[in-house]
Design a protein around this motif. Structure first.
Motif, mmCIF file in Angstrom:
data_model
loop_
_atom_site.group_PDB
_atom_site.id
_atom_site.type_symbol
_atom_site.label_atom_id
_atom_site.label_comp_id
_atom_site.label_asym_id
_atom_site.label_seq_id
_atom_site.Cartn_x
_atom_site.Cartn_y
_atom_site.Cartn_z
ATOM 1 N N ILE A 170 27.775 65.176 -1.578
ATOM 2 C CA ILE A 170 28.207 64.030 -0.796
ATOM 3 C C ILE A 170 28.793 62.958 -1.707
ATOM 4 O O ILE A 170 28.335 62.747 -2.832
ATOM 5 N N THR A 171 29.851 62.312 -1.249
ATOM 6 C CA THR A 171 30.460 61.196 -1.980
ATOM 7 C C THR A 171 30.619 60.012 -1.029
ATOM 8 O O THR A 171 30.364 60.119 0.175
ATOM 9 N N VAL A 172 31.074 58.916 -1.580
ATOM 10 C CA VAL A 172 31.283 57.722 -0.774
ATOM 11 C C VAL A 172 32.348 57.963 0.286
ATOM 12 O O VAL A 172 32.364 57.306 1.337
ATOM 13 N N ALA A 173 33.236 58.938 0.066
ATOM 14 C CA ALA A 173 34.249 59.262 1.070
ATOM 15 C C ALA A 173 33.591 59.801 2.338
ATOM 16 O O ALA A 173 33.958 59.412 3.454
ATOM 17 N N ASP A 174 32.604 60.686 2.189
ATOM 18 C CA ASP A 174 31.893 61.218 3.352
ATOM 19 C C ASP A 174 31.156 60.102 4.085
ATOM 20 O O ASP A 174 31.152 60.038 5.324
ATOM 21 N N ILE A 175 30.520 59.227 3.326
ATOM 22 C CA ILE A 175 29.757 58.125 3.927
ATOM 23 C C ILE A 175 30.684 57.213 4.723
ATOM 24 O O ILE A 175 30.370 56.800 5.846
ATOM 25 N N TYR B 26 30.630 50.040 -5.367
ATOM 26 C CA TYR B 26 29.873 49.225 -6.311
ATOM 27 C C TYR B 26 28.404 49.638 -6.316
ATOM 28 O O TYR B 26 27.783 49.798 -7.375
ATOM 29 N N LEU B 27 27.840 49.815 -5.121
ATOM 30 C CA LEU B 27 26.422 50.154 -5.016
ATOM 31 C C LEU B 27 26.151 51.617 -5.348
ATOM 32 O O LEU B 27 25.094 51.964 -5.867
ATOM 33 N N GLY B 28 27.115 52.478 -5.036
ATOM 34 C CA GLY B 28 26.906 53.913 -5.260
ATOM 35 C C GLY B 28 27.138 54.350 -6.686
ATOM 36 O O GLY B 28 26.526 55.316 -7.155
ATOM 37 N N GLY B 29 28.022 53.644 -7.384
ATOM 38 C CA GLY B 29 28.292 53.995 -8.772
ATOM 39 C C GLY B 29 28.735 55.440 -8.944
ATOM 40 O O GLY B 29 29.406 56.030 -8.089
ATOM 41 N N LYS B 30 28.314 56.035 -10.028
ATOM 42 C CA LYS B 30 28.703 57.421 -10.333
ATOM 43 C C LYS B 30 28.092 58.420 -9.365
ATOM 44 O O LYS B 30 28.616 59.513 -9.179
ATOM 45 N N ALA B 31 26.996 58.035 -8.727
ATOM 46 C CA ALA B 31 26.373 58.944 -7.770
ATOM 47 C C ALA B 31 27.234 59.125 -6.535
ATOM 48 O O ALA B 31 27.171 60.161 -5.866
ATOM 49 N N ALA B 32 28.056 58.113 -6.215
ATOM 50 C CA ALA B 32 28.880 58.173 -5.010
ATOM 51 C C ALA B 32 30.335 58.501 -5.308
ATOM 52 O O ALA B 32 31.066 58.955 -4.428
ATOM 53 N N VAL B 33 30.773 58.250 -6.539
ATOM 54 C CA VAL B 33 32.148 58.556 -6.943
ATOM 55 C C VAL B 33 32.095 59.349 -8.240
ATOM 56 O O VAL B 33 31.756 58.807 -9.293
ATOM 57 N N PRO B 34 32.387 60.636 -8.206
ATOM 58 C CA PRO B 34 32.314 61.471 -9.414
ATOM 59 C C PRO B 34 33.208 60.931 -10.529
ATOM 60 O O PRO B 34 34.245 60.318 -10.255
ATOM 61 N N ALA B 35 32.783 61.160 -11.751
ATOM 62 C CA ALA B 35 33.537 60.665 -12.899
ATOM 63 C C ALA B 35 34.668 61.598 -13.293
ATOM 64 O O ALA B 35 35.492 61.252 -14.121
ATOM 65 N N ASP B 36 34.718 62.792 -12.707
ATOM 66 C CA ASP B 36 35.748 63.755 -13.096
ATOM 67 C C ASP B 36 37.027 63.530 -12.287
ATOM 68 O O ASP B 36 37.190 62.536 -11.575
ATOM 69 N N ALA B 37 37.921 64.511 -12.367
ATOM 70 C CA ALA B 37 39.224 64.380 -11.717
ATOM 71 C C ALA B 37 39.131 64.267 -10.206
ATOM 72 O O ALA B 37 40.045 63.767 -9.554
ATOM 73 N N SER B 38 38.025 64.734 -9.640
ATOM 74 C CA SER B 38 37.889 64.686 -8.184
ATOM 75 C C SER B 38 37.783 63.254 -7.662
ATOM 76 O O SER B 38 37.894 63.022 -6.457
ATOM 77 N N SER B 39 37.574 62.282 -8.558
ATOM 78 C CA SER B 39 37.484 60.882 -8.121
ATOM 79 C C SER B 39 38.791 60.442 -7.462
ATOM 80 O O SER B 39 38.792 59.592 -6.572
ATOM 81 N N ARG B 40 39.894 61.032 -7.884
ATOM 82 C CA ARG B 40 41.178 60.686 -7.265
ATOM 83 C C ARG B 40 41.202 61.119 -5.807
ATOM 84 O O ARG B 40 41.732 60.425 -4.947
ATOM 85 N N GLU B 41 40.615 62.276 -5.537
ATOM 86 C CA GLU B 41 40.554 62.745 -4.158
ATOM 87 C C GLU B 41 39.662 61.841 -3.319
ATOM 88 O O GLU B 41 39.957 61.574 -2.155
ATOM 89 N N VAL B 42 38.573 61.384 -3.914
ATOM 90 C CA VAL B 42 37.693 60.450 -3.201
ATOM 91 C C VAL B 42 38.464 59.193 -2.828
ATOM 92 O O VAL B 42 38.379 58.694 -1.700
ATOM 93 N N GLU B 43 39.235 58.669 -3.782
ATOM 94 C CA GLU B 43 40.011 57.451 -3.521
ATOM 95 C C GLU B 43 41.041 57.681 -2.418
ATOM 96 O O GLU B 43 41.276 56.809 -1.582
ATOM 97 N N LYS B 44 41.648 58.853 -2.400
ATOM 98 C CA LYS B 44 42.626 59.154 -1.346
ATOM 99 C C LYS B 44 41.963 59.152 0.030
ATOM 100 O O LYS B 44 42.514 58.632 0.997
ATOM 101 N N TRP B 45 40.774 59.740 0.119
ATOM 102 C CA TRP B 45 40.081 59.773 1.402
ATOM 103 C C TRP B 45 39.631 58.371 1.821
ATOM 104 O O TRP B 45 39.669 58.029 3.008
#
Length: 1003
Positions: free
Chosen positions: A135-140, A67-86
């Motif tokens: 860096i994404t929210v997954a790394d954090i 919520y706080l990171g928005g698009k800066a922490a979760v990419p809007a492209d297809a890689s967002s699925r990978e972020v969610e998996k992590w």
């Protein structure tokens, strides 16, 4: 700016802080030691909270970060699925693994963390980030979770390099600086909470006990009878089992489907889901206050409930244990639908009780079909339903009888079923089982997976016991390890006697019919009824002391638990009495147990500087041996009693052990011995301390909060309460159970305080009526009425009248004493200011004939009506009355009533009441009826009393307590005439009367 509330040093807060810095979101960090209390989440016991814009409250660390990171922490492209998996991996695998690695030795498991780190190492080898090139929210999330176990994590070079890279990022380093470092205490607390919440599974070679208590129905607040009948008794046994080292799981929850829920929802103007949410929270809060230690307290409306219930249904269908039959059922032409059992009331054909439900008579306990009722009525409309034919599915109990009888015969002997349970079950089997309908014409319930049954659901007594299984499934997905494991698991069930046939006949028959290897109930503990001050508790009528009332009395929870468990109605009905509660507290808890514990601990402080002296050689050996001879056999009896679920016997024995302790001190006189031989005194005091520790263990299943206080004063860990074989053996030599010599105890303090006579008098007055009557007392409280002298408990309650509230106000249009003339044909009631020394009698009350033009349910109080009453003025008075529990809404319409019109107006739950409807209450409080004037007397006519000719006060002054002085002498005669001091309520058309209440009071 948004606020992130977290415990100091909680690394999970780092996720949101770093994500906010990454996205330049404005958020301030605030510290709170107990986030779940300051910013609670209704669905979880949260340790983190983000208060965002528009009243958004988030609790999950990863959700907050996204919520706080928005698009800066979760990419809007297809890689967002990978972020969610992590993120899912971090929450489901990595975080639990860190807790297991840091857990105490008995629960520690380092393999999950090693596996998780290996997986992470393979993913980050040669890479800087988990996903993409930034860096994404997954790394954090991964970085924050590994901080408490950083040393172990960095043992792998790839993981160490990755963590160093993430930690060096500006957003992360700034967030970490703001957080102020990781707190070992916070992580330890989270680890302990995780281990405690981790579902238990059966263990081969260990005694595995699955404990259930009857699921409390969610349509009302539980009273003390409900609490002792199921959840409290089961909790006591479950605590004993855990202390003995058994692998015990206690599951319960609210039973939420069925007609009662639909009825309550209609009463309160809510949806079924809303009513269930409301009362589930009430139940949960009450049980938490009562220290009920469920392993899982769930609910029946879940996916697991639907899946398991429908699966059992299909298995029964495949096994040929179900039949479809046409049946006659009551149909409401007004509603255009068939009426479920509880939407119908009428006269019981067996005992002639006039308020029997369509499925069961509360008076005689017999199960009924709605069509059997005499003079049936629809609860919703008040109309008479008609009989129509419909189809339903029935459980073929006759086919299942042989298998069921074999189970009952074998298990009742092995499990030691209580005699009342065996009697009820045998009566059912002896009379011959019949087809049992398992479907109902309702919307709120588990859908029936059968063509043509789209508008039907399962009957609650087919569906509800399956709730035990589904609640276990919500506790652990490996639920079958408990429920399909009869070789390794024994099931013990607790309930009141009215629930017996559903648990000993219908539920086991249902499971046996599937031909699966179910874990069937082995032992069952059944209680009789707990009555209230000579009458009956009633959840539907609101009579008695309810769970929330107990908390409001100010009497500690351990006193309530002790009293209820010590008078548990095991073989016959028992009676709750306020004076008995007081006596047990003062003479048993205080004078016996509390006195012994405080004396024993105080001797250590007074004579030995707060340190355990220890036993010196054979000094005092004879007295110590005599103490062991007295106590040891009793402790063995205690354990045997609780193994057989004789809960009342167990606490009785524990108090006998305490009495032995008091006798030991009186006989040995340590205050005398210390002057002559301190070492000898040391042996006496050490033995007393050992007995204090033993008593703490014995009373812990009954009063866990009191046992915890004793442990704190002994300065011993929770494990000191374990009822091990060594502890039981040590009871024969109590001095061996004391802490070691030199051990510093805590600070002795009184465990129990006396309950004064005036407190009990106040509480009896405060809880003398029904819940509806208590709510109606708000009127008098709002008008300034004070409780009677000596009514200490009532001072905290809302005082005043039991049935209705309010009165006239000269400033309001049409009110008594106003400028508008009364209607023609109604004699006026002139007002006169009372003389300063005028006697207080009934003539000062402005009681008039009234006509209820319409009545409806109060929008915010389920026990109150709001009425528009014609009292002879241009505008009807609005009146609030606590009559819902006693008089159906349809019967309130157009009623002629007696109305007290010169009370000060009062707001009742946000609705102003401008008068008071007078009603008569029977001596047992079960019946309440309106006081009715004769037919033909016009509204506004004053009710008079021969011999008391004075004019009424313009408005009663609350401080002068005129009504409170006059009202106690209102009554009904044997001829059902309303009187004051024997003088009838008179009108030009005759006396005012009631329908049936003779010898009652009027309020």
């Amino acid at each position: 700016a948004m606020q992130l509330i977290a415990r100091p040093g909680d690394v999970q807060a780092l996720k949101g802080l770093a994500a906010a810095r990454l996205a330049s979101s404005k958020v301030t960090l605030q510290s709170a030691q107990d986030v779940s209390r300051s910013h609670p989440n209704a669905f979880v016991n949260n340790t983190l909270a983000l208060v965002a814009a528009q009243d958004v409250l988030l609790s999950d660390p990863n959700v907050i970060a996204k919520y706080l990171g928005g698009k800066a922490a979760v990419p809007a492209d297809a890689s967002s699925r990978e972020v969610e998996k992590w993120l899912e991996w971090e929450a489901c695998c990595l975080k639990p693994a860190t807790y297991l690695a840091a857990a105490p030795a008995h629960a520690q498991d380092s393999k999950p963390l090693a596996d998780a780190l290996a997986h992470l190492a393979a993913a980050v080898k040669g890479k800087q980030w988990l996903v993409g090139n930034a860096i994404t929210v997954a790394d954090i999330a991964v970085y924050a979770t590994l901080l408490p176990v950083e040393a172990q994590a960095k043992s792998d070079a790839a993981v160490a390099a990755y963590l160093a890279h993430v930690g060096a990022h500006k957003a992360v380093s700034e967030a970490r600086a703001e957080l102020g470092g990781s707190s070992a205490d916070v992580f330890a607390a989270d680890t302990a909470a995780y281990i405690a919440a981790k579902p238990k599974l059966p263990i081969k070679g260990k005694r595995n006990i699955l404990i259930t208590s009857a699921l409390p129905y969610v349509n009302n607040v539980p009273h003390l009878g409900n609490i002792i009948g199921c959840v409290l008794s089961a909790d006591c046994y479950a605590r004993f089992c855990r202390q003995r080292g058994y692998n015990a799981v206690y599951v319960c929850g609210t039973d939420e489907y069925g007609t009662a829920t639909e009825t309550k929802a209609l009463e309160e103007g809510l949806t079924c889901a809303q009513i269930c949410d409301k009362y589930h929270a009430i139940h949960r809060g009450i049980y938490e206050w009562f220290d009920i230690g469920f392993d899982r307290f769930g609910r029946t409306p879940t996916r697991w409930q639907t899946n398991i219930c429908q699966s059992i249904f299909k298995q029964l269908e495949d096994a040929g244990c179900l039949v479809e039959q046409s049946m006659e059922q009551l149909y409401s032409e007004a509603l255009g639908k068939f009426l479920a059992d509880r939407f119908v009331t009428g006269t019981c054909p067996k005992c002639k009780y006039e308020d029997a439900r369509g499925d069961q008579c509360d008076a005689c306990g017999n199960l009924l079909n709605p069509t059997e009722l005499i003079n049936p009525k629809c609860k919703i409309t008040g109309t008479t339903p008609v009989v129509r034919t419909t189809k339903h599915v029935f459980l073929d109990l006759p086919k299942l009888s042989p298998k069921l009888q074999e189970y009952i015969t074998t298990t009742s002997g092995l499990g030691g079923w209580s005699s009342n349970c065996v009697q009820v079950t045998n009566a059912w089997m002896r009379d011959g089982l019949k087809y049992r309908c398992i479907t109902r014409d309702l919307k709120w319930g588990t859908p029936v997976p059968r063509p043509g049954y789209e508008d039907k659901v399962f009957y609650v007594w087919f569906d509800a016991p399956i709730g035990y299984i589904s609640i276990t499934a919500n506790y652990t997905p490996q639920w079958e390890a408990w429920w399909k494991n009869p070789q390794d698991v024994e099931m013990v069930q607790f309930m009141g006697k009215d629930n017996v046939p559903f648990h000993t006949v219908i539920f086991p028959a249902t499971l046996l019919g599937t031909d699966d290897a179910w874990t069937l109930m082995r032992n069952i503990s059944v209680t009789e009824y707990l009555n209230y001050e000579g009458g009956k508790f009633s959840k539907s009528r609101g009579t008695g002391v309810f769970g929330n009332d107990a908390k409001d009395t100010g009497i500690p929870v351990e006193v309530w638990r002790y009293y209820l468990l010590s008078c548990r109605p095991e073989q016959q009905d028992s009676d709750f009495k306020w004076t008995d509660l007081q006596a047990r507290n003062n003479s048993e808890l205080l004078a016996n147990l509390g006195n012994f514990v405080n004396r024993g601990l105080s001797f250590v402080v007074k004579f030995f500087d707060g340190k355990v002296p220890g036993v010196s050689g054979d000094k005092g050996a004879e007295a110590l041996a005599e103490l062991g001879k007295a106590v040891g056999p009793k402790v063995e009896e205690y354990v045997a009693a609780l193994e057989k679920i004789k809960i009342k016997d167990g606490i009785k024995i524990a108090m006998m052990v305490s009495a032995d302790g008091n006798k030991f001190i009186q006989d040995t006189k340590p205050w005398v011995v210390v002057k002559e031989d301190p070492a000898h005194c040391g042996s006496i005091v050490t033995a007393a301390l050992g007995l204090v520790r033993l008593l703490a263990a014995l009373v812990a299943p009954y009063m866990p909060s009191l046992a915890a206080k004793v442990l704190a004063q002994l300065n011993l860990p929770a494990s000191a309460l374990d009822l091990t074989d060594d502890l039981i053996k040590g009871a024969f030599a109590p001095h061996t159970l004391a802490p070691p010599a030199g051990h510093a105890i805590g600070t002795p303090a009184p465990l129990v305080t006396a309950i004064a006579d005036e407190t009990i008098e106040g509480l009896r007055a405060r809880y003398g009526g029904s819940q509806a009557e208590r709510e109606a007392k708000q009127a008098a409280a709002a008008s300034g009425a004070k409780p009677a002298k000596g009514d200490a408990g009532a001072k905290k309650a809302e005082g005043g009248d039991k049935k209705a509230a309010g009165g006239g106000d000269k400033k309001e249009k049409g009110a008594a004493g106003g400028e508008k003339e009364k209607k023609e044909g109604a004699p006026k009631a002139p007002k006169a200011a009372p003389e300063p020394d005028r006697a207080v009698d009934v003539s000062r009350l402005d009681i008039r004939v009234g006509l209820i033009r319409k009545a409806w349910r109060h929008p915010d109080a389920d026990s109150l009506y709001v009425e528009e009453i014609d009292v002879g003025e241009d505008t009807p008075r609005q009146v609030v009355s606590g009559l819902v529990k006693y008089i159906p809404e349809a019967e309130m319409q157009g009623r002629r009533v007696c109305v007290l019109c010169n009370l000060k107006p009062a707001a009742m739950r946000g609705v102003q009441s401008q008068a008071m409807v007078l009603a008569a209450t029977s001596a047992d409080g079960a019946t309440v009826e309106l006081v009715e004037p004769p037919a033909g007397v016009p509204p506004g006519t004053r009710v008079t009393f021969q011999g008391f000719p004075g004019e009424p006060d313009e408005q009663l002054v609350p401080k002068k307590r005129v009504f409170e002085t006059v009202q106690p002498e209102f009554a009904t005669t044997a001829e059902r005439v309303a009187v004051w001091r024997g003088v009838p309520f008179m009108t030009p058309g005759g006396a005012c009367t009631v329908k049936t209440v003779a010898g009652g009071s009027i309020k």
